[in-house]
Design an enzyme around this catalytic site. Structure first.
Site, PDB file in Angstrom:
ATOM      1  N   ASP A   1       0.988  -1.154  -0.221  1.00 38.88           N
ATOM      2  CA  ASP A   1      -0.245   0.103   0.215  1.00 38.88           C
ATOM      3  C   ASP A   1       0.731   1.117  -0.556  1.00 38.88           C
ATOM      4  O   ASP A   1       0.173   2.186  -0.016  1.00 38.88           O
ATOM      5  CB  ASP A   1      -0.925  -0.084   1.218  1.00 38.88           C
ATOM      6  CG  ASP A   1      -1.956  -1.100   1.169  1.00 38.88           C
ATOM      7  OD1 ASP A   1      -2.454  -1.311  -0.303  1.00 38.88           O
ATOM      8  OD2 ASP A   1      -2.556  -1.639   1.917  1.00 38.88           O
TER       9      ASP A   1
ATOM     10  N   MET B   1      -5.995  -2.917  -4.225  1.00 40.75           N
ATOM     11  CA  MET B   1      -6.146  -2.915  -2.653  1.00 40.75           C
ATOM     12  C   MET B   1      -5.735  -1.514  -2.189  1.00 40.75           C
ATOM     13  O   MET B   1      -5.236  -1.058  -2.725  1.00 40.75           O
ATOM     14  CB  MET B   1      -4.869  -4.038  -2.181  1.00 40.75           C
ATOM     15  CG  MET B   1      -5.544  -5.047  -2.315  1.00 40.75           C
ATOM     16  SD  MET B   1      -3.890  -6.245  -1.456  1.00 40.75           S
ATOM     17  CE  MET B   1      -4.931  -7.565  -1.037  1.00 40.75           C
TER      18      MET B   1
END
Length: 326
Positions: A132, A174
């Protein structure tokens, strides 16, 4: 250079896996051996630390893992470790095994655990590994580049089928709290819209983007949605389908495929640099820090700073995504 009294270091991976963890482990092991240290691999993250799942690693034990995704030490989350009793047990196991210092590869939660151990006297260096790219104190984390390339490849393929059928695809990436992957992917694939958790995007803006794309004569429309966005991909698709804006609407959730795959050259090199520096930091007496990429340099960043705040998404990226989607 200051030489510490460290003779044995442990290395572990924790939390969600990310491509590049194996090259990072390899670098820690071989840099440690090159400095005359013993290196102990800790399997299954903090859970393995609590259950003393230790094995000594030599140069050959980490041979042939550069190109492998995931982590050969495996990873797991541990609720027990978050308790004072769990942390005491972990320190006892480290002492019983003669492990003088610890290198931890992982994300925010893993680094928070490392800070807790450092506060109790364990020499710790963290290595940021999170697809991320949400960890404060580093320009880039291990795994981000590989995950981004996976997303781009998927969107390129979806665009082919979307154009064949006059479809709008909502692609979920994600990013529960951070939209870095979504906005980067949106920019470099030419998506019509990006929706992320950090910036609220009214449904009307999404609908307008789809409507305008159809009116301009485009054969497809790509909307990239981070999983943590207020409006998720499935909800958006249902509403868009009801409006009948010209495109048939489909949803593709990329899911955990983004975590896997061979790490890219960038991730392999970054992980290797982080691993070597982690050993150097420990041997120079620096503890309670994380290896951070600052421009071209690898610098020590106090874990207390790292876990105190999230890495924010640049508003400039969002402006760029909107401007280039016209």
């Amino acid at each position: 250079m200051f030489r510490s009294n460290i003779h044995t270091i442990g290395v572990m991976t924790s939390g969600g896996d990310s491509p590049g963890m194996n090259p990072g482990i390899r670098a820690v092991v071989r840099a440690g051996l090159a400095n005359g240290l013993r290196v102990i691999g800790i399997e299954d993250g903090y859970e393995g630390l609590l259950n003393a799942r230790f094995k000594e690693l030599g140069a050959r034990d980490v041979g042939g893992i550069l190109q492998r995704g995931g982590t050969f030490l495996r990873t797991a989350r541990s609720m027990e470790f978050k308790t004072p009793e769990g942390q005491r047990k972990a320190i006892r196991n480290l002492n019983n095994a003669g492990i003088d210092a610890l290198v931890i590869l992982g994300g925010d939660g893993s680094l928070t655990g490392g800070m807790a151990l450092a506060a109790q006297g364990v020499p710790v260096v963290g290595i940021p590994a999170s697809i991320d790219n949400d960890i404060f104190g580093t320009d880039m984390c291990i795994g981000v580049d590989t995950a981004l390339n996976t997303i781009v490849d998927a969107i390129n393929k979806l665009r082919d089928t979307a154009s064949s059928h006059n479809r709008a695809f909502l692609v979920e990436t994600m990013g529960r709290h951070c939209g870095y992957l979504a906005v980067q992917a949106g920019i470099i694939t030419g998506a019509e819209m990006v929706v992320v958790p950090e910036f609220e995007t009214p449904f009307e803006e999404v609908a307008t983007a789809v409507d305008e794309a159809y009116k301009r004569g485009k054969l497809h429309c790509i909307i990239v949605v981070a999983e943590g966005a207020k409006l998720n991909a499935t909800e958006l698709a249902q509403k868009l389908e009801e409006m009948k804006l010209g495109f048939d609407t489909r949803v593709t959730v990329l899911g955990h495929v983004q975590r896997g795959g061979k790490p890219t050259a960038f991730d392999r090199f970054l992980a290797t640099r982080f691993g070597v520096k982690a050993v150097e930091f420990l041997l120079s007496g620096q503890t309670g820090v994380m290896t951070g990429l600052d421009g071209r340099e690898i610098v020590p960043v106090p874990l207390s700073q790292v876990v105190s705040r999230p890495r924010t998404l640049s508003e400039e990226y969002m402006k760029m995504a909107r401007m280039l989607a016209r």
